[in-house]
Write a protein that holds these residues in place. Structure first.
Motif, PDB file in Angstrom:
ATOM      1  N   UNK A 230       0.800  -1.208   0.080  1.00 40.49           N
ATOM      2  CA  UNK A 230      -0.107   0.010  -0.102  1.00 40.49           C
ATOM      3  C   UNK A 230       0.734   1.082   0.001  1.00 40.49           C
ATOM      4  N   UNK A 231       1.226   1.610  -1.224  1.00 40.18           N
ATOM      5  CA  UNK A 231       2.287   2.970  -1.308  1.00 40.18           C
ATOM      6  C   UNK A 231       1.221   4.033  -1.024  1.00 40.18           C
ATOM      7  N   UNK A 232       1.882   5.145  -0.823  1.00 35.04           N
ATOM      8  CA  UNK A 232       1.467   6.383  -0.910  1.00 35.04           C
ATOM      9  C   UNK A 232       0.932   6.660  -2.296  1.00 35.04           C
ATOM     10  N   UNK A 233      -0.037   7.588  -2.437  1.00 34.18           N
ATOM     11  CA  UNK A 233      -0.761   7.512  -3.962  1.00 34.18           C
ATOM     12  C   UNK A 233       0.334   8.056  -4.899  1.00 34.18           C
ATOM     13  N   UNK A 234       1.277   8.950  -4.616  1.00 31.59           N
ATOM     14  CA  UNK A 234       2.366   9.533  -5.358  1.00 31.59           C
ATOM     15  C   UNK A 234       3.459   8.523  -5.516  1.00 31.59           C
TER      16      UNK A 234
ATOM     17  N   UNK B  44       9.669   2.870  -9.238  1.00 31.06           N
ATOM     18  CA  UNK B  44      10.456   1.615  -9.892  1.00 31.06           C
ATOM     19  C   UNK B  44      10.574   0.584  -9.014  1.00 31.06           C
ATOM     20  N   UNK B  45      10.805   0.964  -7.551  1.00 30.61           N
ATOM     21  CA  UNK B  45      11.155   0.022  -6.573  1.00 30.61           C
ATOM     22  C   UNK B  45       9.732  -0.607  -6.147  1.00 30.61           C
ATOM     23  N   UNK B  46       8.473  -0.109  -6.155  1.00 29.22           N
ATOM     24  CA  UNK B  46       7.317  -0.599  -5.964  1.00 29.22           C
ATOM     25  C   UNK B  46       6.861  -1.467  -7.042  1.00 29.22           C
ATOM     26  N   UNK B  47       7.350  -1.196  -8.388  1.00 27.95           N
ATOM     27  CA  UNK B  47       7.085  -2.072  -9.288  1.00 27.95           C
ATOM     28  C   UNK B  47       7.848  -3.364  -9.355  1.00 27.95           C
TER      29      UNK B  47
ATOM     30  N   UNK C  95      -1.898  -1.817  -4.066  1.00 22.51           N
ATOM     31  CA  UNK C  95      -3.192  -1.277  -3.974  1.00 22.51           C
ATOM     32  C   UNK C  95      -2.983   0.176  -4.731  1.00 22.51           C
ATOM     33  N   UNK C  96      -3.967   0.319  -5.527  1.00 22.40           N
ATOM     34  CA  UNK C  96      -4.006   1.474  -6.398  1.00 22.40           C
ATOM     35  C   UNK C  96      -5.115   2.454  -5.358  1.00 22.40           C
TER      36      UNK C  96
ATOM     37  N   UNK D 121     -13.968   1.081  -0.546  1.00 23.08           N
ATOM     38  CA  UNK D 121     -14.565  -0.087  -0.222  1.00 23.08           C
ATOM     39  C   UNK D 121     -13.557  -1.179  -1.037  1.00 23.08           C
ATOM     40  N   UNK D 122     -13.576  -1.042  -2.222  1.00 23.32           N
ATOM     41  CA  UNK D 122     -12.681  -2.191  -2.714  1.00 23.32           C
ATOM     42  C   UNK D 122     -11.225  -2.161  -2.203  1.00 23.32           C
TER      43      UNK D 122
END
Length: 174
Positions: free
Chosen positions: A137-141, A146-149, A161-162, A168-169
């Motif tokens: 669950x990264x910050x929206x920014x 690249x590290x998250x990907x 998570x987006x 709710x999703x």
């Protein structure tokens, strides 16, 4: 009675998970209708780091002849050192803040309730069957960083998570 709740909402319409939880939780726990309101007209703030944003707009409240206090339940600061809050303190009725830094910034008693109301979000959904092994669950920014990907590709059965999706999703993923 309707609650006029101030929470962050993007001008582009893009959602932000934590901010979108605010009206859902306040509505659930108060059993009242919630409407999004600008800081000049609101009567409550909750969740998120919106203390600075609200405080910066207090003059606008006075111009609108709104002298009613803003009820505060669980919000906090992003940059606690940028706002001199003491002169604005009387504009708020503080029931709880998010954490110790906010309590210290506001010079509030140790007995004041602390906690992020987002912790109550499990009450917005029914228990879910676990479908993934790892949820990031990264910050929206940081979603496209690249590290998250890299993590998403290298961890089996991993989902990132987006946080711009329906809150709710996202709760169901969590």
């Amino acid at each position: 009675m309707t609650i006029k709740l101030n929470f962050y909402r993007s001008k582009t319409g893009e959602r932000n998970f934590g901010d979108e939880l605010s009206p859902l939780l306040v509505g659930l726990l108060t059993n009242r209708k919630i409407i999004h309101s600008k800081a000049g007209q609101c009567n409550m703030i909750s969740l998120g780091s919106i203390f600075e944003m609200t405080t910066k707009r207090l003059l606008r409240r006075k111009i609108l002849l709104n002298f009613n206090p803003i009820h505060v339940w669980g919000t906090g600061f992003v940059y606690p050192n940028k706002i001199k809050i003491n002169k604005y303190y009387k504009n708020y009725k503080i029931h709880a803040v998010r954490g110790n830094l906010s309590r210290e910034k506001l010079n509030l008693p140790d007995t004041l309730a602390l906690g992020d109301p987002g912790l109550l979000s499990k009450h917005l959904i029914k228990p879910q069957e676990k479908k993934i092994s790892t949820l990031i669950i990264p910050h929206v920014e940081h979603r496209k960083h690249k590290s998250i990907q890299h993590l998403e590709k290298s961890i089996k059965n991993c989902v990132v998570a987006d946080l711009t999706q329906d809150p709710i999703e996202i709760l169901k993923l969590i």
